[in-house]
Enzyme design. Structure first.
Site, PDB file in Angstrom:
ATOM      1  N   GLU A  76       0.832  -1.211   0.000  1.00  0.00           N
ATOM      2  CA  GLU A  76       0.000   0.000   0.000  1.00  0.00           C
ATOM      3  C   GLU A  76       0.865   1.260   0.000  1.00  0.00           C
ATOM      4  O   GLU A  76       0.607   2.224   0.711  1.00  0.00           O
ATOM      5  CB  GLU A  76      -0.928   0.003   1.235  1.00  0.00           C
ATOM      6  CG  GLU A  76      -1.786  -1.237   1.343  1.00  0.00           C
ATOM      7  CD  GLU A  76      -2.799  -1.185   2.488  1.00  0.00           C
ATOM      8  OE1 GLU A  76      -3.059  -0.093   3.026  1.00  0.00           O
ATOM      9  OE2 GLU A  76      -3.330  -2.252   2.837  1.00  0.00           O
TER      10      GLU A  76
HETATM   11  C1  GLA Z   1      -5.271   0.306   5.526  1.00  0.00           C
HETATM   12  C2  GLA Z   1      -6.055  -0.755   4.787  1.00  0.00           C
HETATM   13  C3  GLA Z   1      -6.459  -0.280   3.435  1.00  0.00           C
HETATM   14  C4  GLA Z   1      -6.984   1.127   3.455  1.00  0.00           C
HETATM   15  C5  GLA Z   1      -5.991   2.029   4.109  1.00  0.00           C
HETATM   16  C6  GLA Z   1      -6.518   3.429   4.162  1.00  0.00           C
HETATM   17  O1  GLA Z   1      -3.990   0.416   5.130  1.00  0.00           O
HETATM   18  O2  GLA Z   1      -5.364  -1.956   4.661  1.00  0.00           O
HETATM   19  O3  GLA Z   1      -7.463  -1.112   2.952  1.00  0.00           O
HETATM   20  O4  GLA Z   1      -8.202   1.155   4.134  1.00  0.00           O
HETATM   21  O5  GLA Z   1      -5.803   1.573   5.423  1.00  0.00           O
HETATM   22  O6  GLA Z   1      -7.357   3.735   3.157  1.00  0.00           O
END
Ligand code: GLA
Length: 424
Positions: free
Chosen positions: A326
């Site tokens: 992410e």
């Molecule tokens: C976390 C979750 C994601 C998303 C982010 C913020 O990292 O794993 O799915 O919700 O927060 O958007």
């Protein structure tokens, strides 16, 4: 038998074979050889190193329901977002649409909403992308019915925490999860395990062989002191083995899928120690954890080559492939203190305007972390950005990505590409 290297092979054949080997070597070398595409393309530049992914929302996927509409982006902007995704990235993860609250909002076999997730998978397949499923078991964005049942009363403060987290999302404004009643008895361990198994089996089997990697459990680690597992209704009701059970169920449903444990803040040594402890114990119990997902929600002040290098070096001691799941780097002034992924804290983390020289600092930060990624390329399978461009980011005010809201490459994009010419 045809032996391309033997003296009996004809000259043209031998030349062909040599050329084929060279082409293969060029294609699979990491970073890719210099004749990379013009204009430059991320997925080509890192071909042979790792896939380059982006989290996508249902607007980009094009499966938008009337309810979400095109409220936040014009049809033309969305078209540009789609072109960006299909041009630059070769992997996608759904930002929200596979989360329990969205795909399985109501109890029972008819409680699933498949449309957006089906559209996500079809979109990815159409473009030959590596598909990631996010996420099966999480303390957040999970409807409360999941935890209600025939057991003792739900403690109100915990239930509130569950729904509060579910309320916020980076989905277009106006999207709100239903707030279920907070009162009532909670599920028993057996009930909750049965629901978890049913959910995982149903969702994973539907996309078996198509979604290649799953975030089976998301963010189970605690941020508090020495506590390893966070307080959550999963842990409260089932016990700490809920994590191993989730992996077991996912493996039953798709034995070929790569099953990841995913968490944030692993750049912090204390959190990392907890991760290592958890994954070691899961592996010792025989749980099929197959990869580590490190979210990498970073900020420009603390992202550095040294820190990412150390993080990856320690994570690698687990002997599992690593997926950066992410990635984003917050440039907002107020977002420089921590790298948490808590959505409720996100608003504050993007306040205060941008740091001085935000573009330059973002470029340096990205260059640093990508140098570390390249150093660890043998263990790194995927690097996924949490969004394709700033306009589609949950931290859009912190301008954390490589492309601006109009999908134009920022200096950080060039900085990332530069790393491919100076890999260690
Ligand atoms: C976390 C979750 C994601 C998303 C982010 C913020 O990292 O794993 O799915 O919700 O927060 O958007």
């Amino acid at each position: 038998m045809f032996e391309p290297w033997s003296s009996s092979a004809s000259q043209p054949n031998r030349r062909l074979a040599v050329a084929a080997v060279l082409v293969l070597a060029l294609l699979s070398s990491c970073p890719a050889a210099a004749q990379a595409s013009q204009p430059p393309v991320l997925k080509d530049a890192f071909a042979g190193c790792f896939s380059i992914g982006a989290a996508v929302n249902r607007q980009i996927v094009g499966g938008s329901t009337g309810r979400l509409g095109f409220g936040r982006r014009s049809a033309e902007q969305i078209e540009r977002d789609r072109i960006l995704v299909t041009t630059q990235f070769n992997s996608i993860a759904p930002e929200n649409d596979l989360k329990w609250a969205l795909i399985h909002p109501q109890a029972g076999p008819d409680g699933y909403q498949w449309g957006p997730a089906d559209a996500f998978v079809e979109f990815g397949e159409r473009h030959g992308m590596y598909l990631v499923g996010h996420t099966l078991v999480w303390h957040s964005q999970t409807p409360l019915w999941v935890f209600q049942g025939d057991g003792p009363l739900i403690n109100n403060s915990q239930a509130a925490e569950q729904t509060e987290a579910g309320e916020e999302s980076s989905e277009p404004r106006g999207r709100r999860f239903r707030r279920p009643g907070l009162e009532g008895p909670r599920a028993t361990r057996e009930q909750l395990l049965a629901r978890m198994r049913d959910h995982i089996h149903t969702v994973v089997s539907r996309y078996r062989g198509r979604i290649k990697a799953w975030d089976v459990v998301n963010e189970a680690l605690s941020d508090r002191g020495e506590e390893v597992l966070r307080e959550s209704l999963w842990r409260e009701i089932i016990g700490p083995d809920y994590i191993a059970k989730a992996f077991e169920y996912a493996h039953e449903a798709d034995p070929d899928a790569v099953l990841r444990y995913n968490d944030y803040g692993l750049e912090d040594p204390a959190k990392r120690r907890k991760l290592i402890k958890l994954v070691r114990s899961l592996k010792a119990e025989g749980a099929p954890v197959m990869a580590i997902g490190t979210q990498a929600h970073l900020n420009v002040s603390s992202a550095s080559f040294e820190n990412m290098d150390r993080t990856l070096t320690e994570l690698e001691t687990l002997g599992l492939p690593i997926h950066v799941t992410e990635l984003d780097i917050n440039s907002a002034r107020r977002g420089q203190r921590n790298t948490g992924a808590d959505i409720s804290g996100n608003v504050a983390a993007t306040e205060g305007g941008l740091v001085d020289e935000a573009d330059r600092r973002l470029a340096e930060a990205y260059e640093d972390v990508f140098r570390a990624f390249l150093k660890h390329r043998e263990k790194l399978d995927v690097v996924t950005f949490w969004g394709a461009n700033d306009a589609n980011s949950w931290r859009s005010r912190g301008r954390p990505l490589l492309f601006d809201g109009a999908s134009r490459p920022k200096p950080a994009f060039d900085a990332v590409l530069r790393t491919t010419t100076r890999a260690d």
